[in-house]
Motif scaffolding. Structure first.
Motif, short mmCIF file in Angstrom:
data_model
loop_
_atom_site.label_atom_id
_atom_site.label_comp_id
_atom_site.label_asym_id
_atom_site.label_seq_id
_atom_site.Cartn_x
_atom_site.Cartn_y
_atom_site.Cartn_z
N ARG A 104 0.79 -1.28 -0.04
CA ARG A 104 -0.10 0.08 -0.16
C ARG A 104 0.74 1.45 -0.12
NH1 ARG A 104 -3.29 -2.09 3.97
NH2 ARG A 104 -2.57 -0.69 5.48
N LYS A 105 2.00 1.28 0.92
CA LYS A 105 2.83 2.55 0.88
C LYS A 105 3.48 2.60 -0.49
CE LYS A 105 7.42 3.69 3.25
NZ LYS A 105 6.66 5.04 3.98
N LEU A 106 3.97 1.36 -1.26
CA LEU A 106 4.51 1.51 -2.55
C LEU A 106 3.73 2.22 -3.60
CD1 LEU A 106 7.32 0.61 -3.96
CD2 LEU A 106 6.03 -1.29 -4.69
N LEU A 107 2.14 1.65 -3.45
CA LEU A 107 1.29 2.18 -4.34
C LEU A 107 0.98 3.59 -4.12
CD1 LEU A 107 -0.76 1.75 -6.77
CD2 LEU A 107 -2.52 0.94 -4.83
N THR A 108 0.59 4.19 -2.99
CA THR A 108 0.24 5.56 -2.69
C THR A 108 1.59 6.33 -2.80
OG1 THR A 108 0.67 5.04 -0.31
CG2 THR A 108 -1.39 4.66 -1.06
N GLU A 109 2.83 5.93 -2.45
CA GLU A 109 3.98 7.01 -2.61
C GLU A 109 4.59 6.83 -3.46
OE1 GLU A 109 6.19 6.52 1.19
OE2 GLU A 109 4.28 6.73 2.26
N THR A 110 4.86 5.66 -4.33
CA THR A 110 5.61 5.63 -5.41
C THR A 110 4.71 4.79 -6.50
OG1 THR A 110 6.65 3.79 -4.60
CG2 THR A 110 7.70 5.82 -4.30
N PRO A 111 3.94 5.20 -7.12
CA PRO A 111 2.79 4.51 -8.09
C PRO A 111 3.72 4.28 -9.40
CG PRO A 111 2.41 6.87 -7.93
CD PRO A 111 3.15 6.60 -7.08
N GLY A 112 4.49 4.95 -9.47
CA GLY A 112 5.65 4.61 -10.80
C GLY A 112 6.24 3.35 -10.41
N THR A 113 6.99 3.27 -9.13
CA THR A 113 7.77 2.07 -8.86
C THR A 113 6.50 0.84 -8.86
OG1 THR A 113 9.36 3.58 -7.70
CG2 THR A 113 9.22 1.30 -7.07
N TYR A 114 5.59 1.35 -8.15
CA TYR A 114 4.76 0.08 -7.96
C TYR A 114 4.40 -0.64 -9.10
CZ TYR A 114 0.50 -2.42 -6.82
OH TYR A 114 -0.64 -3.27 -6.38
N HIS A 115 4.07 0.38 -10.33
CA HIS A 115 3.91 -0.40 -11.87
C HIS A 115 4.99 -0.94 -12.20
CE1 HIS A 115 3.32 -0.12 -16.04
NE2 HIS A 115 2.14 -0.33 -15.66
N HIS A 116 6.20 -0.54 -12.17
CA HIS A 116 7.43 -1.09 -12.53
C HIS A 116 7.71 -2.42 -11.84
CE1 HIS A 116 11.57 -1.93 -13.11
NE2 HIS A 116 11.79 -1.77 -11.77
N SER A 117 7.33 -2.72 -10.55
CA SER A 117 7.51 -3.74 -9.76
C SER A 117 6.29 -4.79 -10.28
CB SER A 117 7.18 -3.48 -8.25
OG SER A 117 8.10 -2.56 -7.70
N VAL A 118 5.18 -4.43 -10.60
CA VAL A 118 4.09 -5.47 -11.14
C VAL A 118 4.56 -6.05 -12.50
CG1 VAL A 118 1.77 -5.64 -11.94
CG2 VAL A 118 2.39 -4.37 -10.15
N MET A 119 5.27 -5.07 -13.37
CA MET A 119 5.70 -5.56 -14.72
C MET A 119 6.89 -6.39 -14.56
SD MET A 119 3.82 -4.28 -17.03
CE MET A 119 2.36 -4.46 -15.82
N VAL A 120 7.89 -6.23 -13.49
CA VAL A 120 8.86 -7.25 -13.31
C VAL A 120 8.44 -8.41 -12.78
CG1 VAL A 120 10.96 -7.39 -12.04
CG2 VAL A 120 10.64 -5.29 -12.78
#
Length: 747
Positions: free
Chosen positions: A519-535
């Protein structure tokens, strides 16, 4: 293998290097043999004892078969007779008749003017108590021998009734001659009603009912005080006990209890001689008839059982060697920690079987079907390997056919072996690739259904037992599956914590977007969250292509860049509406910020108690790779300033460590590939393929795969899979050859 065992610090279990120690491995294998040996020894080895006549026994000696115990039977009969409660019977005395006789005598005497008042009083004083005794004696004479009541009951009744006779007060006899016929008629009606009502209950003590007389008389229609007082006394006089000890019925019941006491037998396994008991001639002869005397030493059965146990180990070790050959391992495909876990699972499964076997008897052999025999197979599937679970199911089935054998005359009772195999296979197929803990319950229900069906099939093929036994057998088999599911749910956390196991169930729980870190990753760093999902998508596909743990790669990818949440603006995927801060700061500082995200991520994961394999991926996915951009920028600045660089390439590398597992290496490759594809505008398939091979080749030449056992063949599979997955994910952005030619023609 389907699961990933965490590489926790070796100090957790004792000495350094024990996980790969050959001596420890052989010790564990020996423990397997000992476990099998001692689990089966009580069921297959004949027991003999070195006994000397006249000496005390140095141990408990158990019976190998059933034998009738006449002495114990007689004692049991006496005990059963003593437990019979005294029996009481009701005797219908109808004391209202006695009361009517008394009133008739009073009416006759009171009307006789020739008898003086004094004489009347004297007559009442002598006749009325005697009428009570005569009534009781007459009742005994009339009922004796007619079969209504037995003689002992009548004798007891006569004694008790006379003992509880009521003594009418003296002044009452003086009041009786003064009563008129009309008064006597009214009094008789009330007195008979009261006595009839109170005698309707069973009375062992007449006094209990006599205490209620006054209340009933006061509530009656009698208005004169004298009449009420006399009625009270006469009602108390007529009330008798009507419930008496029936000695004959009690004796008959005790005789019946003796007759119904079952024959006492010394059952198989019962102690015949206790430790310290003297061996008498009778005991010695009985032990001899059972074949329990050790006339000569015979070690052949022990040798046979040892070989039997060794064969079990060979089956298991043979599979481990096969896993080694398939996985390319050095000794086996399993570490000593995993073998220890397998040993513990076997121990728990056999312990559960033995606990149920303790409740099993010859009269209730079907209790054995309650044993959670599929528990071991289910745990092995989720914690180790499906194929190993299938192999273990055969072992458990054979051992179950021995442990639950209740005396079929053979070593094996394959009714239990067949059922164990069926429920184990059903559980394995139902729980394979389990992703939720509810799957365990579903597997337990499947084991229940298949276990019940297998038991029913066995019963219908043989001599069909009584309906009750049939229902109980099927019910126990059904309950076994549910019990198995409960035990597995309870034991899974123990194995996950003790051995650092990151099971598929745990991984699915960690992949929940509601986890605080995600939740922290999604709300504070949405770009990193999307990158992590793709990875995660890329790494899972690549891992499954080479037989690695794809689910671990996916979940590890979700958390691999969690450290970026500390300084989100310094990472390009989060820079959407503002300038890159690295453009205005020293490249050395930029390097420190970039490198820190791996270390920061590990600390955050530790604080949230995520398993070590997830932390390892976060720490190792960059390995010791080189930050070329910031190095060249720092070099250029030094040249512009005209000073010698005070740094080397090593200062611009991640601190590592390098990837220690295939999963960490795959996440690292997928991380670089996803970032590279995202930076490309309208890439072609050739560009994507070239870029993937360039990244992999660069890491290979940089020795980033030296510690994770990835082969060149596996790297080629990873490249091909990443290419196919990227084409599927970024389909709309990738230009195909036809599109490129069209653009060239337009140009």
């Amino acid at each position: 293998m389907n699961q990933q065992t965490g590489q926790e610090e070796t100090k957790t279990f004792g000495w350094s290097g024990w996980r790969n120690s050959g001596a420890v491995r052989w010790l564990l294998l020996l423990l397997f043999v000992l476990l099998f040996y001692f689990s089966l020894a009580p069921h297959v080895l004949p027991k003999t004892y070195n006994i000397e006549l006249g000496k005390a026994s140095d141990r408990d000696i158990e019976a190998p078969m059933e034998i009738k115990d006449e002495k114990a039977t007689l004692q049991a009969q006496e005990d059963a007779a003593e437990r019979v409660e005294p029996m009481y019977s009701i005797v219908a005395l109808r004391s209202e008749t006695l009361l009517e006789q008394v009133f008739a005598r009073m009416e006759q005497l009171n009307q006789d003017d020739q008898v003086t008042l004094e004489n009347k009083v004297a007559i009442y004083r002598s006749e009325i108590p005697q009428m009570y005794i005569d009534y009781v004696d007459q009742f005994v004479r009339l009922n004796k021998g007619n079969g209504t009541y037995n003689d002992s009951l009548l004798e007891e009744m006569s004694t008790v009734v006379k003992e509880q006779a009521y003594r009418i007060p003296e002044e009452t006899f003086y009041k009786m001659p003064q009563l008129t016929a009309a008064q006597l008629s009214d009094m008789q009606t009330v007195a008979v009603q009261i006595v009839h009502k109170l005698m309707g209950d069973s009375l062992r003590e007449a006094e209990t009912a006599r205490t209620k007389v006054a209340e009933l008389v006061n509530a009656s229609s009698l208005s004169e005080r004298k009449s009420r007082e006399i009625v009270q006394e006469l009602a108390r006089y007529a009330i008798m006990p009507n419930k008496f000890l029936d000695k004959q019925a009690t004796n008959d019941a005790r005789v019946a209890a003796k007759e119904n006491t079952p024959q006492v037998v010394i059952k198989q396994g019962d102690v015949i001689v206790h430790k310290g008991d003297e061996i008498t001639k009778e005991t010695y002869e009985r032990l001899s008839s059972f074949g329990l005397l050790q006339t000569k030493k015979n070690y052949w059965p022990q040798l046979g059982l040892f070989l039997f146990s060794a064969l079990f180990l060979i089956v298991i070790y043979g599979y481990l060697e096969k896993a080694s050959n398939l996985s390319g391992g050095t000794r086996t495909g399993y570490s000593n920690a995993q073998i220890l876990m397998l040993l513990l699972i076997y121990l728990l499964n056999l312990l559960a079987m033995h606990i149920v076997e303790l409740t099993q008897t010859r009269t209730m052999p079907y209790v054995g079907y309650l044993a959670p025999t599929a528990m071991g197979a289910m745990l092995i599937v989720m914690l180790l390997d499906v194929q190993l679970a299938v192999v273990s199911s055969f072992v458990f089935a054979i051992m179950g056919s021995i442990i639950f054998n209740t005396g079929s005359g053979q070593i094996f009772d394959f009714n239990y072996g067949f059922t164990t195999a069926v429920v184990s296979f059903a559980a394995i197929f139902a729980i394979h690739r389990a992703s939720q803990r509810s799957t365990i319950l579903k597997a337990g229900i499947m084991a229940s259904l298949f276990g019940s069906a297998s038991v029913l099939a066995i019963l219908l093929l043989g001599d069909i037992p009584p309906k009750t036994d049939l229902v109980m057998t099927v019910a126990f088999a059904f309950a076994s599956g549910l019990l198995t599911a409960i035990l597995v749910v309870g034991l899974m956390p123990f194995f996950e914590v003790t051995f650092g196991i990151l099971s598929a169930l745990k991984l699915v729980e960690l992949s929940n977007p509601n986890h605080p870190l995600l939740r922290k990753l999604l709300t504070e760093t949405p770009g990193t969250y999307h990158h992590s999902v793709m990875v995660g998508n890329l790494s899972e596909a690549a891992a499954e292509a080479i037989g690695a743990n794809g689910l671990l790669c996916r979940v590890g990818s979700y958390y691999h860049d969690i450290g970026k949440t500390k300084r989100p603006g310094y990472f390009i995927e989060n820079q959407t509406n503002f300038e890159n801060p690295h453009d205005s700061i020293d490249p050395k500082l930029s390097k420190s910020i970039i490198i820190a995200h791996a270390r920061d991520g590990v600390e955050m994961l530790k604080n949230h108690k995520l398993p070590k394999p997830i932390r390892d991926i976060a720490e190792q996915h960059h390995g010791t790779t080189f930050l070329k951009f910031f190095y060249h920028k720092a070099t250029k600045l030094a040249e512009e300033e005209g000073v010698e660089p005070d740094f080397t390439e090593e200062d611009f590398r991640y601190p590592g460590p390098k990837a220690q597992s295939k999963e960490a290496a795959i996440v690292g490759i997928a991380d670089s590939v996803e970032a590279a594809v995202r930076s490309m505008r309208s890439p072609t398939m050739e560009q994507v393929e070239s870029m993937i091979h360039k990244i992999i080749k660069g890491r290979l030449e940089d020795d980033q795969f030296n510690e994770c056992d990835l082969t060149l063949k596996e790297l080629e599979k990873i490249a091909q899979t990443l290419k196919e997955t990227i084409i599927g994910i970024f389909h709309s952005r990738i230009e195909y050859p036809e599109d490129v030619k069209s653009k060239e023609r337009l140009a």
